[in-house]
Design a protein around this motif. Structure first.
Motif, short mmCIF file in Angstrom:
data_model
loop_
_atom_site.label_atom_id
_atom_site.label_comp_id
_atom_site.label_asym_id
_atom_site.label_seq_id
_atom_site.Cartn_x
_atom_site.Cartn_y
_atom_site.Cartn_z
N THR A 41 -0.47 -5.22 -8.29
CA THR A 41 -1.66 -5.44 -7.48
C THR A 41 -1.61 -6.85 -6.86
N VAL A 42 -1.89 -6.91 -5.57
CA VAL A 42 -1.94 -8.22 -4.90
C VAL A 42 -3.23 -8.92 -5.31
N GLU A 43 -3.08 -10.15 -5.81
CA GLU A 43 -4.27 -10.90 -6.22
C GLU A 43 -4.60 -12.00 -5.24
N GLY A 80 0.83 -1.21 0.00
CA GLY A 80 0.00 0.00 0.00
C GLY A 80 0.86 1.24 0.00
N GLY A 81 0.53 2.19 -0.89
CA GLY A 81 1.36 3.38 -1.06
C GLY A 81 0.60 4.68 -0.83
N GLY A 82 -0.33 4.66 0.16
CA GLY A 82 -0.95 5.92 0.60
C GLY A 82 -0.04 6.58 1.63
N GLY A 136 -5.88 10.76 12.03
CA GLY A 136 -5.43 9.70 11.13
C GLY A 136 -3.91 9.66 11.02
N ILE A 137 -3.36 10.68 10.39
CA ILE A 137 -1.91 10.69 10.16
C ILE A 137 -1.18 10.61 11.50
N LEU A 138 -1.73 11.26 12.52
CA LEU A 138 -1.10 11.25 13.84
C LEU A 138 -0.92 9.82 14.37
N ASN A 196 -3.75 0.48 -9.99
CA ASN A 196 -5.17 0.38 -10.38
C ASN A 196 -6.10 0.77 -9.24
N ILE A 197 -5.59 0.69 -8.01
CA ILE A 197 -6.45 0.99 -6.85
C ILE A 197 -5.98 2.31 -6.26
N PRO A 198 -6.82 3.35 -6.37
CA PRO A 198 -6.34 4.69 -5.94
C PRO A 198 -6.21 4.78 -4.42
N GLY A 251 -2.47 2.40 9.24
CA GLY A 251 -3.27 3.19 8.30
C GLY A 251 -4.74 2.86 8.47
N LEU A 252 -5.51 3.19 7.45
CA LEU A 252 -6.95 2.94 7.52
C LEU A 252 -7.23 1.46 7.74
N SER A 253 -6.31 0.60 7.34
CA SER A 253 -6.45 -0.86 7.55
C SER A 253 -6.44 -1.20 9.04
N GLY A 299 -6.87 9.72 -0.92
CA GLY A 299 -6.71 11.07 -1.49
C GLY A 299 -7.21 12.20 -0.62
N VAL A 300 -7.64 11.93 0.61
CA VAL A 300 -7.97 13.00 1.55
C VAL A 300 -7.06 12.84 2.76
N GLY A 301 -7.09 13.82 3.63
CA GLY A 301 -6.19 13.79 4.80
C GLY A 301 -5.30 15.00 4.71
N GLU A 302 -5.88 16.16 4.97
CA GLU A 302 -5.15 17.41 4.72
C GLU A 302 -4.76 18.13 5.98
N GLY A 303 -5.27 17.68 7.13
CA GLY A 303 -4.95 18.35 8.38
C GLY A 303 -3.99 17.50 9.21
N THR A 304 -3.03 18.14 9.87
CA THR A 304 -2.07 17.38 10.69
C THR A 304 -2.00 18.01 12.09
P1 FAD Z 1 -5.05 4.70 1.26
O1 FAD Z 1 -4.73 6.10 0.99
O2 FAD Z 1 -6.42 4.21 0.90
O3 FAD Z 1 -3.99 3.81 0.46
C1 FAD Z 1 -4.19 2.44 0.25
C2 FAD Z 1 -3.05 1.91 -0.63
O4 FAD Z 1 -3.17 0.50 -0.72
C3 FAD Z 1 -3.05 2.45 -2.06
O5 FAD Z 1 -1.74 2.74 -2.45
C4 FAD Z 1 -3.57 1.26 -2.89
O6 FAD Z 1 -3.04 1.27 -4.20
C5 FAD Z 1 -3.00 0.12 -2.07
N1 FAD Z 1 -3.72 -1.14 -2.29
C6 FAD Z 1 -4.98 -1.45 -1.95
N2 FAD Z 1 -5.27 -2.70 -2.37
C7 FAD Z 1 -4.15 -3.18 -2.95
C8 FAD Z 1 -3.81 -4.40 -3.61
N3 FAD Z 1 -4.70 -5.38 -3.77
N4 FAD Z 1 -2.56 -4.54 -4.11
C9 FAD Z 1 -1.63 -3.55 -3.98
N5 FAD Z 1 -1.91 -2.38 -3.38
C10 FAD Z 1 -3.14 -2.20 -2.90
N6 FAD Z 1 -6.15 12.09 8.33
C11 FAD Z 1 -5.55 13.15 8.90
O7 FAD Z 1 -4.55 12.98 9.57
N7 FAD Z 1 -6.06 14.40 8.75
C12 FAD Z 1 -7.20 14.64 8.06
O8 FAD Z 1 -7.59 15.79 7.91
C13 FAD Z 1 -7.87 13.54 7.50
N8 FAD Z 1 -9.02 13.70 6.79
C14 FAD Z 1 -9.67 12.61 6.32
C15 FAD Z 1 -10.93 12.76 5.72
C16 FAD Z 1 -11.62 11.64 5.29
C17 FAD Z 1 -12.98 11.80 4.69
C18 FAD Z 1 -11.05 10.35 5.40
C19 FAD Z 1 -11.78 9.13 4.94
C20 FAD Z 1 -9.80 10.20 5.96
C21 FAD Z 1 -9.12 11.31 6.45
N9 FAD Z 1 -7.89 11.18 7.06
C22 FAD Z 1 -7.30 12.26 7.64
C23 FAD Z 1 -7.21 9.92 7.10
C24 FAD Z 1 -6.23 9.88 5.92
O9 FAD Z 1 -6.96 9.75 4.75
C25 FAD Z 1 -5.30 8.75 6.13
O10 FAD Z 1 -4.52 9.12 7.23
C26 FAD Z 1 -4.29 8.52 5.07
O11 FAD Z 1 -4.65 8.90 3.82
C27 FAD Z 1 -3.83 7.09 5.11
O12 FAD Z 1 -4.53 6.29 4.23
P2 FAD Z 1 -3.91 4.88 3.92
O13 FAD Z 1 -2.53 5.07 3.44
O14 FAD Z 1 -4.11 4.00 5.11
O15 FAD Z 1 -4.85 4.28 2.78
#
Ligand code: FAD
Length: 518
Positions: free
Chosen positions: A195-197, A17-19, A359-361, A50-52, A346-348, A55-60
């Protein structure tokens, strides 16, 4: 490729995962475990194109400064590349009372802690020894800095240092790109797209490999699940249950939109604006190039169409052409965060509404903890995991209590959403007990005994007394009798705030200068 099965030593970590969470985790691991050096632990990050990302998370929160500095990222580069602005506070609008046209009561939750070196002023503020000012303005200089639209530092200060404490607002997609480049080029993280299958398990139940569309089976000794809400490894493959906490925090959806400024040189607030609505609240974040906004709401208390109407009414003309994206949110956390040879970050791992930018914290703190307590071999992994699970669960439970606090002490009665938020059964018992205590004495350090507190005494003080919470002064008067001294200090703080403001530039101007000369 060496694996735990062959050597027992943890030599290779695969982050899936690369969020934001994936790149923060890979960076912490690579830095601490010296991924670049031949005898370090190798760190690979796999992400799907293929899996975005969400894309939100703008406050720290301010802790992000330590992380960026520790990872070796220049603040100037960060501000230039992530369209970042400074965040010194959250301004909460309409959270305390039912909204009335023309009035918007609000309170600040500022990042500068009250100065307690010469004793806590809270009891004196409660006794009305203050000057009739809000709690934040009585005990801190930062509210005035925010109200005047100033940045937290001037150009004479080194990177990451301010005259007030600060965090950032940022563009999440740009932040992930910066972290990617830095992790790969400076910290030695190997980056794969694919992508992990399938997740392949070994006979003992550990994860042996993830099978991908482009790279075949990728083995590792430890897997970090950063796959977002999907929780592909920990949730889906290892079947670790999700503990849903919408019984406490009702908001389970968000509508998000990016909107332009009316004028490109419009002032940028150096705080997040959080405006309470009938079934949730709207965030409004000022970046240099645009605003990031979103309505977080409870689908049990409103429907999606009504939510969009409320959101668009708030945005007004600025949102006329805005694309509004609906995001379902899983509120709660996994029963365990580290299971066998897999850790979720992360969200997981867990998530609650972004009211206090948790979140980020939390993801950053847990990624750091994973790196700091990294097990040398498979044998000790379950012992390390047990401690990790205890701490991270504690952190999530406290975060949930702190967010709930904002709702359950509100006096709003204008919708079921606000009334239900005060129902005793929706308030965690530990929070109910603390609130009972705080009605007869103000919070103190004794109420925050753990090192793993995510929110501490000052955070609670700002929220409680910003929201008109009543602590009876009758019970504390005899212990706090130095009113003259307190009064003098309130006057000092007020004068200090005005002096400080003279040294600080307008927020947009500060960003412009950093980008140009920084
Ligand atoms: P994601 O960004 O969803 O990344 C998941 C990654 O997994 C992607 O790279 C995807 O390609 C990869 N992936 C998934 N499935 C597969 C697969 N099968 N094979 C390979 N790769 C795969 N946090 C804050 O700290 N401040 C904020 O203001 C804030 N606002 C938010 C507002 C909303 C509405 C939401 C929902 C969240 C908010 N967050 C906020 C939380 C923030 O979005 C997360 O902290 C941050 O983006 C982390 O997301 P992530 O990396 O866990 O997941």
């Amino acid at each position: 490729m060496a694996s735990a099965a062959t050597s027992g030593h943890i030599q290779h970590v695969l982050v899936v995962g690369g969020g934001t969470a994936g790149w923060l985790t890979a960076s912490h691991l690579a830095k601490k475990l010296r991924a670049r050096s031949p005898d370090g632990v190798r760190v690979t990050l796999l992400e799907s194109d293929n899996i975005p990302t969400i894309g939100v998370g703008e406050g720290t929160v301010p802790a992000i400064r330590q992380t960026l500095q520790y990872l070796g990222i220049s603040e100037t580069e960060f501000i230039r590349e992530c369209d970042a602005s400074f965040k010194q506070s959250i301004k909460f609008v309409d959270w305390v009372h039912n909204p009335v046209a023309g009035r918007s009561d609000y309170y600040h939750h500022v990042f500068d802690y009250p100065d307690t070196r010469r004793g806590d002023l809270t009891p004196y503020w409660l006794k009305q020894a203050g000057t009739g000012r809000s709690f934040v303005d009585a005990v801190s200089v930062q509210g005035l800095v925010c109200d005047r639209g100033l940045g937290p530092k001037n150009m004479t200060l080194p990177e990451y240092q301010g005259l007030t404490s600060y965090a950032y607002h940022l563009d999440a997609a740009k932040f992930a790109r910066l972290l990617t480049r830095h992790a790969v080029e400076e910290l030695g993280v190997r980056h794969l797209l694919g992508t992990v299958e399938q997740v392949r398990r070994s006979d003992d139940g550990d994860i042996a490999a993830v099978v991908t569309d482009r790279h075949g089976a990728l083995e590792a000794d430890l897997f970090v699940d950063c796959t977002g809400f999907a929780s592909l490894l920990l949730g889906q493959s290892l079947d670790v249950p999700f503990i849903d906490r919408t019984d406490v925090l009702f908001a389970d959806h968000a509508l998000a939109a990016q909107v332009p400024y009316g004028q490109m040189d419009a002032p940028i607030p150096s705080y997040t604006i959080s405006t309470a609505q009938e079934s949730g609240w709207i965030w409004d974040i000022g970046l240099p190039e645009r605003r990031g906004t979103g309505y977080v709401y409870s689908s049990a208390h409103t429907d999606h169409e009504r939510a969009e109407t409320v959101f668009r009414n708030y945005l007004g003309a600025a949102g006329e052409n805005a694309e509004v994206r609906r995001i379902p949110m899983k509120i709660g956390y996994r029963d365990r965060f580290w299971e066998r040879n897999c850790v979720a970050i992360g969200l997981s791992q867990g998530f609650v509404e972004p009211l206090e930018a948790t979140g980020i914290l939390v993801y950053d703190a847990t990624a750091k903890m994973l790196a700091d307590t990294f097990p040398a071999n498979r044998e000790v992994m379950s012992t390390v995991a047990a401690q990790f699970n205890r701490h991270v669960r504690y952190a999530w439970e406290r975060v949930i209590e702190f967010i709930k606090l904002h709702y359950c002490i509100s006096q709003r009665t204008d919708s079921d959403f606000w009334l239900d938020n005060r129902a005793a059964e929706s308030i965690p018992e530990a929070l109910r007990e603390k609130l009972a205590l705080w009605r007869c004495q103000p919070p103190s350090d004794y109420d925050f005994p753990s090192k793993m507190e995510i929110f501490n005494l000052p955070n609670y003080l700002y929220v409680l007394y910003g929201m008109d919470f009543v602590t009876s002064a009758a019970h504390i008067s005899n212990r706090f009798a130095d009113d003259d001294n307190a009064l003098a200090r309130f006057v000092e703080i007020e004068a200090g705030a005005r002096q400080l403001c003279e040294q600080l530039p307008a927020h947009r101007e500060l960003i412009r200068k950093i980008k140009q000369f920084g």
